[in-house]
Scaffold this active site. Structure first.
Site, short mmCIF file in Angstrom:
data_model
loop_
_atom_site.label_atom_id
_atom_site.label_comp_id
_atom_site.label_asym_id
_atom_site.label_seq_id
_atom_site.Cartn_x
_atom_site.Cartn_y
_atom_site.Cartn_z
N GLY A 212 -2.42 37.14 97.68
CA GLY A 212 -2.92 38.39 97.14
C GLY A 212 -4.41 38.61 97.31
O GLY A 212 -5.00 39.46 96.65
N THR B 107 -7.62 40.15 98.66
CA THR B 107 -7.95 41.42 99.31
C THR B 107 -9.40 41.49 99.77
O THR B 107 -9.75 42.38 100.54
CB THR B 107 -7.67 42.61 98.38
OG1 THR B 107 -8.49 42.49 97.21
CG2 THR B 107 -6.20 42.66 97.97
N HIS C 268 -13.66 33.97 95.78
CA HIS C 268 -14.01 34.45 94.44
C HIS C 268 -12.99 33.96 93.43
O HIS C 268 -11.84 33.71 93.76
CB HIS C 268 -14.12 35.97 94.40
CG HIS C 268 -12.90 36.69 94.89
ND1 HIS C 268 -12.63 36.86 96.24
CD2 HIS C 268 -11.87 37.28 94.24
CE1 HIS C 268 -11.50 37.52 96.39
NE2 HIS C 268 -11.00 37.78 95.19
P1 AMP Z 1 -8.52 39.64 95.21
O1 AMP Z 1 -7.38 40.62 95.19
O2 AMP Z 1 -8.22 38.32 94.56
O3 AMP Z 1 -9.11 39.49 96.59
O4 AMP Z 1 -9.64 40.25 94.27
C1 AMP Z 1 -10.56 41.20 94.69
C2 AMP Z 1 -11.05 41.86 93.43
O5 AMP Z 1 -12.25 42.53 93.73
C3 AMP Z 1 -10.08 42.90 92.85
O6 AMP Z 1 -9.73 42.52 91.52
C4 AMP Z 1 -10.88 44.20 92.91
O7 AMP Z 1 -10.64 45.03 91.80
C5 AMP Z 1 -12.30 43.68 92.94
N1 AMP Z 1 -13.27 44.58 93.56
C6 AMP Z 1 -13.14 45.21 94.76
N2 AMP Z 1 -14.25 45.94 95.02
C7 AMP Z 1 -15.09 45.76 93.97
C8 AMP Z 1 -16.39 46.24 93.64
N3 AMP Z 1 -17.08 47.07 94.45
N4 AMP Z 1 -16.94 45.86 92.47
C9 AMP Z 1 -16.28 45.04 91.64
N5 AMP Z 1 -15.06 44.53 91.90
C10 AMP Z 1 -14.46 44.89 93.04
#
Ligand code: AMP
Ligand code: ZN
Length: 113
Positions: A92, A94, A99
């Site tokens: 999952g 993205t 992180h």
């Molecule tokens: P993942 O799906 O584990 O890769 O988590 C990526 C996370 O980044 C998701 O929970 C998104 O909501 C978050 N995200 C994406 N763009 C931003 C942004 N500009 N500022 C803060 N969080 C973000």
């Protein structure tokens, strides 16, 4: 490098900062999945958990120590919380910069997904 989280750590894209030191940047997730949803990242670009090695993995322990510190400071340490890393497509992931999600403030349920 064209990386969203590198740009956030560098202040080139705005974020709500909750933590920063020489190695780590922490900010609120833009789409929170719990009352508290913090993202902790290494400032150095590491694409995913797949790219961790004995040489660069020390920052992961530091990130967990930062999460524990924030949990105490923000008052959710005793109630509990979850630290999540999504790796790759089936995991999952993205955003292609390592992180860790720190989720708290509700019963998170198990198993995920
Ligand atoms: P993942 O799906 O584990 O890769 O988590 C990526 C996370 O980044 C998701 O929970 C998104 O909501 C978050 N995200 C994406 N763009 C931003 C942004 N500009 N500022 C803060 N969080 C973000
Ligand atoms: Zn990056």
């Amino acid at each position: 490098m064209d990386c969203l989280f590198c740009k956030i750590a560098a202040g080139e894209i705005p974020s709500t900062k909750v933590y920063e030191d020489d190695l780590v940047y922490g900010f609120l997730d833009i789409d929170p999945q719990a009352p508290t949803h913090i993202i902790l990242i290494p400032k150095a670009h590491i694409a995913s958990a797949n790219e961790l090695t004995e040489e660069n993995a020390g920052v992961v322990g530091h990130i967990f120590a930062v999460a524990a510190k924030l949990a105490k400071e923000q008052g959710f340490a005793d109630a509990g919380y979850r630290i999540v890393n999504n790796c790759g497509k089936d995991g999952g992931q993205t955003v292609g910069h390592l992180h860790f999600h720190v989720l708290a403030g509700r019963n998170l349920g198990w198993p995920p997904g």
